[in-house]
Design an enzyme around this catalytic site. Structure first.
Site, short mmCIF file in Angstrom:
data_model
loop_
_atom_site.label_atom_id
_atom_site.label_comp_id
_atom_site.label_asym_id
_atom_site.label_seq_id
_atom_site.Cartn_x
_atom_site.Cartn_y
_atom_site.Cartn_z
N HIS A 142 38.72 16.79 3.22
CA HIS A 142 39.38 16.53 4.45
C HIS A 142 40.43 16.67 5.14
O HIS A 142 40.56 16.41 6.73
CB HIS A 142 39.51 14.68 4.84
CG HIS A 142 40.99 14.16 3.82
ND1 HIS A 142 41.30 14.60 2.04
CD2 HIS A 142 42.32 14.13 3.82
CE1 HIS A 142 42.43 14.43 2.02
NE2 HIS A 142 42.91 14.52 2.92
N ASP A 201 36.00 16.62 -2.62
CA ASP A 201 37.00 16.24 -1.82
C ASP A 201 37.18 17.90 -1.70
O ASP A 201 38.91 18.46 -1.35
CB ASP A 201 37.95 15.47 -1.34
CG ASP A 201 38.94 15.43 -0.45
OD1 ASP A 201 37.66 15.72 0.78
OD2 ASP A 201 39.29 14.83 -0.03
N SER A 206 48.53 16.42 1.42
CA SER A 206 47.11 16.81 0.81
C SER A 206 46.49 18.72 1.34
O SER A 206 46.35 18.91 2.18
CB SER A 206 46.08 16.16 2.39
OG SER A 206 46.08 14.82 1.22
#
Length: 503
Positions: free
Chosen positions: A118, A149, A231
């Site tokens: 993402h 992901d 992230s």
């Protein structure tokens, strides 16, 4: 993750401090000025294992954690108005650029980088910043895997400080971990915590605080502070080995609340290896539907604990069927690795390559059995089941199963088959209504379910369901149901408490 900055009360604090200093009148005496101040210039003991510092670990790993800057063009959407037809107004309509920050981990000296999908999804430009040489590189996407992901990037560089990968299967709750990343774009930051839980899934996270919905979730949970921008960064153990890729957080405020999640490095590594070897991720496939073990099902199946995954359906001519697995088997280990849940089993199988032989240990009729399955390749991912629009005008005429309190059933035929679209060979009793608060409703039985078995005895029609329901004895009633949805529906077991007084 979107970047936001919040600075609360900094200016006020400075003003108050200045005022406080201005009102204090203190003059040091000559004797006090001459007092000796003891200064110890010896650094703290930073030997590994001392517990005083993780500086040596951070120095070893942090050069391999990079900043990622990605951007994409977003088409502006406008309401239809008369002004939009005017060329004067249309000249001001421009596409918008979105920029966001994340982190990544160098895993090979020649420039391969693991990050969260993402972070780079939809990007038309990606830059990677490396702190050791203060250099920014253009990166290309080698491949992405939205199901986990995980994304793999490549930069054109050599002799990079690659991070050593650990074995996330060896991680235990309570292990000390460090999270390294670029939160809020302020620069590389290290936070410390422990492994709070293993095998976590993250249902229904809001869009601000989660990565895209994943099909394979087996997260490492940690209380090391993880914020927006972390992230794709590194979660490392006390020895400096990469054990996870930081991915998401749960927080009512959007900032760290001590509940962060990382994709286990073994899962990320399987994605990396698949993309590098064949350009795609090929996952092992058994061809079964699964569900978790709860207290009622553990009692019904005679299991010693809640570990394992119950096989609810075995597809025809699938690797599981050829190996001899059956609905009702409870899988407790794959290749001697213990299975904790249905999600854990899905992830474990997904990390094995098609064509691999898997030793499957299962409990059948309270006895352990071992099967050998040659895995196929996962052809697709099923959709989640939906609620059927069954013919409610038939409900008042349906008989009620006494032991299955509050449940009304009808034979699966005619209009029900048109509405539910079950497999042609499926027979049973359609649940047309379940009283709220009943034992059956609390167990998860719902309208549209087709009862196939009661206490492992086949149900051909509504009369069978009523008869077997009345005859049911014991503290629990084990019901096998087919539930519509997806390509071919799902098969599930429901354990109804038969001892608790009905409400």
């Amino acid at each position: 993750m979107k970047m936001t900055r919040t600075f609360i009360g900094l200016s006020s604090a400075v003003i108050l401090l200045t005022t406080a200093i201005a009102t204090v009148h203190y003059v040091a005496s000559a004797k006090e000025t001459a007092a000796a101040v003891h200064v110890d210039h010896q650094p703290v003991n930073r030997e590994p294992g001392s517990g005083n510092s993780f500086a040596s670990v951070v120095k070893k790993v942090s050069p391999g954690v990079v900043n990622i800057y990605s951007s994409r063009t977003v088409k502006q959407r406008y309401l239809r108005t008369p002004q939009r037809n005017d060329p004067f107004f249309r000249q001001f309509e421009k596409d918008r650029r979105e920029n966001w920050l994340g982190s990544g981990v160098i895993v090979t000296a020649d420039g391969y980088i693991l990050t969260a999908n993402h972070v780079v999804e939809g990007a038309d430009e990606i830059k990677v910043g490396i702190s050791t040489n203060k250099t920014e590189y253009s990166a290309k996407i080698i491949g992405t895997d939205p199901a986990t992901d995980i994304a793999v990037l490549k930069i054109d560089a050599k002799d990079l400080p690659a991070v050593t990968l650990g074995d996330s299967d060896q991680v235990e709750v309570g292990d000390v971990v460090l999270a390294i990343g670029n939160p809020f774009g302020i620069g590389q930051t290290v936070t410390r915590g422990i492994v709070s839980a293993l095998g976590r899934t993250i249902p229904n996270l809001d869009d601000e605080n989660r990565s895209p919905l994943k099909h394979y979730q087996d997260f490492i949970q940690t209380d090391a502070a993880i914020n927006q921008g972390n992230s794709g960064g590194a979660l490392i153990d006390a020895a400096g080995r990469l054990i996870g890729i930081n991915d998401a957080l749960v927080s009512p405020s959007g900032t760290s609340a001590g509940i962060g999640f990382a994709v286990p490095v073994n899962l990320a590594r399987s994605v990396l290896e698949g993309l590098l070897s064949s350009g795609r991720v090929a996952r092992g496939f058994l061809g079964i539907d699964l569900q978790d073990v709860d207290a009622g099902l553990a009692k019904s199946f005679g299991l010693p604990n809640f570990s394992g995954a119950i096989v609810t359906y075995v597809g025809e001519e699938t690797p599981a069927a050829k190996a001899g697995l059956q609905a009702g088997d409870v899988i407790i280990a794959i290749n001697d690795k213990e299975i904790s849940s249905a999600d854990n089993l899905r992830v474990t199988i997904s990390q094995l390559r098609p064509g691999t032989e898997a030793k499957v240990k299962a409990i059948r009729n309270r006895a352990e059995k071992t099967f050998t399955a040659t895995l196929g390749e996962n052809p697709h991912l099923k959709n989640l089941p939906g609620k059927p629009n069954y013919p409610s005008h038939l409900a008042p005429e349906m008989p009620m199963a006494d032991a299955l309190d509050g449940v009304q059933v009808a034979t699966l035929d005619g209009e029900f088959r048109q509405q539910l679209r079950p497999p042609a060979a499926l027979v049973g009793a359609v649940v047309t209504d379940v009283d709220n608060g009943s034992n059956s409703a609390l167990a998860g039985l719902r309208p549209g379910d087709v009862i196939m078995e009661i206490n492992q005895q086949s149900v051909a029609d509504a009369e069978d369901a009523v008869r077997l329901g009345k005859a049911a004895r014991g503290e629990t009633i084990l019901i096998k149901v087919w539930r519509p949805g997806g390509d071919a529906g799902l098969t599930r077991y429901v354990s109804v408490n038969n001892a608790r007084p009905a409400k």
